[in-house]
Scaffold this active site. Structure first.
Site, PDB file in Angstrom:
ATOM      1  N   ASN A  97     -40.588  21.800 -31.706  1.00 11.35           N
ATOM      2  CA  ASN A  97     -41.564  21.897 -30.613  1.00 11.35           C
ATOM      3  C   ASN A  97     -40.980  21.236 -29.361  1.00 11.35           C
ATOM      4  O   ASN A  97     -39.824  20.815 -29.360  1.00 11.35           O
ATOM      5  CB  ASN A  97     -42.887  21.242 -31.031  1.00 11.35           C
ATOM      6  CG  ASN A  97     -42.673  19.801 -31.461  1.00 11.35           C
ATOM      7  OD1 ASN A  97     -42.267  18.966 -30.670  1.00 11.35           O
ATOM      8  ND2 ASN A  97     -42.914  19.517 -32.747  1.00 11.35           N
ATOM      9  N   ARG A  98     -41.778  21.110 -28.322  1.00 10.74           N
ATOM     10  CA  ARG A  98     -41.243  20.702 -27.013  1.00 10.74           C
ATOM     11  C   ARG A  98     -41.144  19.195 -26.813  1.00 10.74           C
ATOM     12  O   ARG A  98     -40.794  18.738 -25.726  1.00 10.74           O
ATOM     13  CB  ARG A  98     -42.139  21.271 -25.902  1.00 10.74           C
ATOM     14  CG  ARG A  98     -42.135  22.762 -25.833  1.00 10.74           C
ATOM     15  CD  ARG A  98     -43.013  23.236 -24.672  1.00 10.74           C
ATOM     16  NE  ARG A  98     -43.123  24.674 -24.670  1.00 10.74           N
ATOM     17  CZ  ARG A  98     -42.207  25.485 -24.172  1.00 10.74           C
ATOM     18  NH1 ARG A  98     -41.104  24.988 -23.648  1.00 10.74           N
ATOM     19  NH2 ARG A  98     -42.382  26.801 -24.212  1.00 10.74           N
TER      20      ARG A  98
END
Ligand code: PMT
Length: 433
Positions: A220-221
């Site tokens: 994810n980010r």
């Protein structure tokens, strides 16, 4: 402190009466400014009876020490607008000054807090979203609306936040103001130095990476900036800190740093580090799923991925924690932010849940800044306005310090919190996300 309480015309204007009362009780000087539409919902006499200052009648009223349209804004230490209708937000974003409230908003350099309230369709309209984004980008603090019953019997997101949430947000932006009733947040500044001295703090950070094959991952980010900032801040306040990080950021000075990659590695490292900790903060963005089978060799062609949930590390930590340990979770949401977070707070069994609206400009993943709401299991709610991730870290630690019992925690006994057995089962089954 001098606070201007702006009230625009919505059915939730009645809640502004309670906001007014609470701010006056907290020792502030409050001047209510009502739009013409607000006067259709609540009486001037009600505010006059509760506020410390009379309600000015409008733009043309002469005020002691100056003229109304600039004097109020210039003298204010904070301006709060509750409720802020779609129309008020549009006029403020456009820089109009056609009534006393919008003129005050333009004439102030004090922090401004707006509390939108409207029907769901209006709140979700791109024009409103753009106006809110514009105001946020200018530094205006937004207390997002909640979901629930709306005017006309409708249900949905758009109901103004509760008075205690609004008052906590106003006091947070005032910084040095008295602590809001019902919250435990400690004052900032010098009081922080050494206030975690002798404590063991464990922090997780970064986004875990779940291998599909030796080349590809699911992730994810998360950059790890927020978790690293918490570890740094805790060390600066005197704690012995262990940081379990899935991020490639450099290890903070003076912090014992354990590098991990996957959720399984993070779960093992956290369980081992947390068993003796006074404080555990799960700021990591753990991947929610992983491939059921990770290929040993590089996959050629398009694989058919079968996913399974990763272990819920936070629920596992809650289930096995020692009495006295303060457990903090994070929540990254994009809609119905506060409602979802309140449910998560209960499901995960944590003392504090730090909520990011990761769709807000400058907040959440990768940015150097963040804006969060800190929810307490004891019902408290504190808005931390947009600031550096280090500032947010210190606000989270303020809330932690206020919840630490004096002395050291009981390191000898087993799981000690209500519902621990049930949550241990949920964590194993991955049910508490
Ligand atoms: O790293 P940055 O770029 O600085 O961005 C910061 C951040 C947005 C990543 C951070 O502030 C944040 O919000 N972290 C939590 C993100 C997240 O995973 O939220 P969630 O709502 O999916 O999870 C809720 C909580 O459960 C979190 O504390 C998470 O660590 C934990 N969790 C989630 C899944 C899982 N399998 N195990 C867990 O322990």
């Amino acid at each position: 402190m001098r606070i201007v309480l702006g009230v625009s015309g919505g059915v939730s204007a009645f809640k502004a009466v309670e906001v007014c009362r609470r701010l006056v009780d907290a020792g502030h000087r409050v001047t209510p400014v009502l739009t013409d539409a607000a006067r259709r919902f609540v009486g001037v006499a009600t505010f006059s009876a509760l506020a410390s200052d009379p309600v000015p009648s409008g733009l043309w009223e002469p005020l002691e020490g100056g003229i109304a349209h600039t004097r109020l804004g210039q003298a204010a230490d904070a301006v709060v607008v509750a409720p802020a209708t779609a129309d008020l937000l549009a006029r403020y974003a456009a820089g109009l000054a056609d009534d006393l409230l919008t003129a005050t908003l333009l004439a102030t350099s004090a922090p401004v807090v707006v509390c939108p309230a409207m029907h769901t369709e209006m709140w979700e309209h791109p024009a409103v979203a753009e106006n809110v984004a514009t105001l946020r980008s200018r530094g205006v603090h937004v207390v997002p609306p909640e979901s629930g019953r709306l005017a006309g019997g409708d249900e949905g997101t758009g109901r103004m936040a509760e008075p205690e949430t609004i008052v906590a947000a106003v006091l947070a932006v005032l910084g040095s103001g008295p602590a809001p009733a019902g919250t435990h947040d400690a004052p900032s500044g010098a009081a922080r130095t050494g206030d975690l001295s002798g404590r063991e703090v464990v922090v997780s950070a970064g986004g875990t990476r779940e291998a599909i094959d030796p080349v590809r991952v699911i992730t994810n980010r998360s950059s790890g900036k927020q978790g690293h900032a918490i570890a740094e801040a805790a060390a600066a306040r005197g704690a012995r800190v262990t940081l379990v990080t899935a991020s490639g950021l450099p290890a903070p000075a003076g912090v014992h740093t354990v590098r991990v990659e996957s959720a399984a590695e993070m779960a093992a490292a956290m369980a081992s580090a947390a068993s003796d900790a006074d404080v555990v903060v799960m700021a990591a963005a753990v991947a929610d799923w992983r491939p059921k089978v990770s290929a040993l060799q590089k996959v050629h062609g398009v694989p058919e991925l079968v996913l399974e949930p990763t272990p819920d590390i936070l629920a596992g930590l809650a289930a096995s924690r020692r009495p006295g340990q303060v457990l903090v979770g994070f929540a990254a949401e994009t809609e119905d932010v506060i409602e979802r977070a309140k449910r998560k707070l209960e499901q995960k069994g944590v003392d504090l849940l730090v909520v990011n609206d990761v769709s807000a400009p400058g907040a959440g993943f990768e940015h150097d800044t963040n804006e969060v709401t800190i929810l307490g299991a004891d019902g408290t709610s504190t808005l931390v306005p947009l600031g550096s991730k280090r500032q947010v870290a210190d606000s989270v630690l303020d809330a932690v310090v206020a919840r630490l019992r004096p002395g050291t925690l009981d390191r000898g006994s087993g799981p000690g919190t209500p519902g621990a057995e049930e949550r241990a089962g949920q964590a194993r089954r991955g049910e508490s996300r």
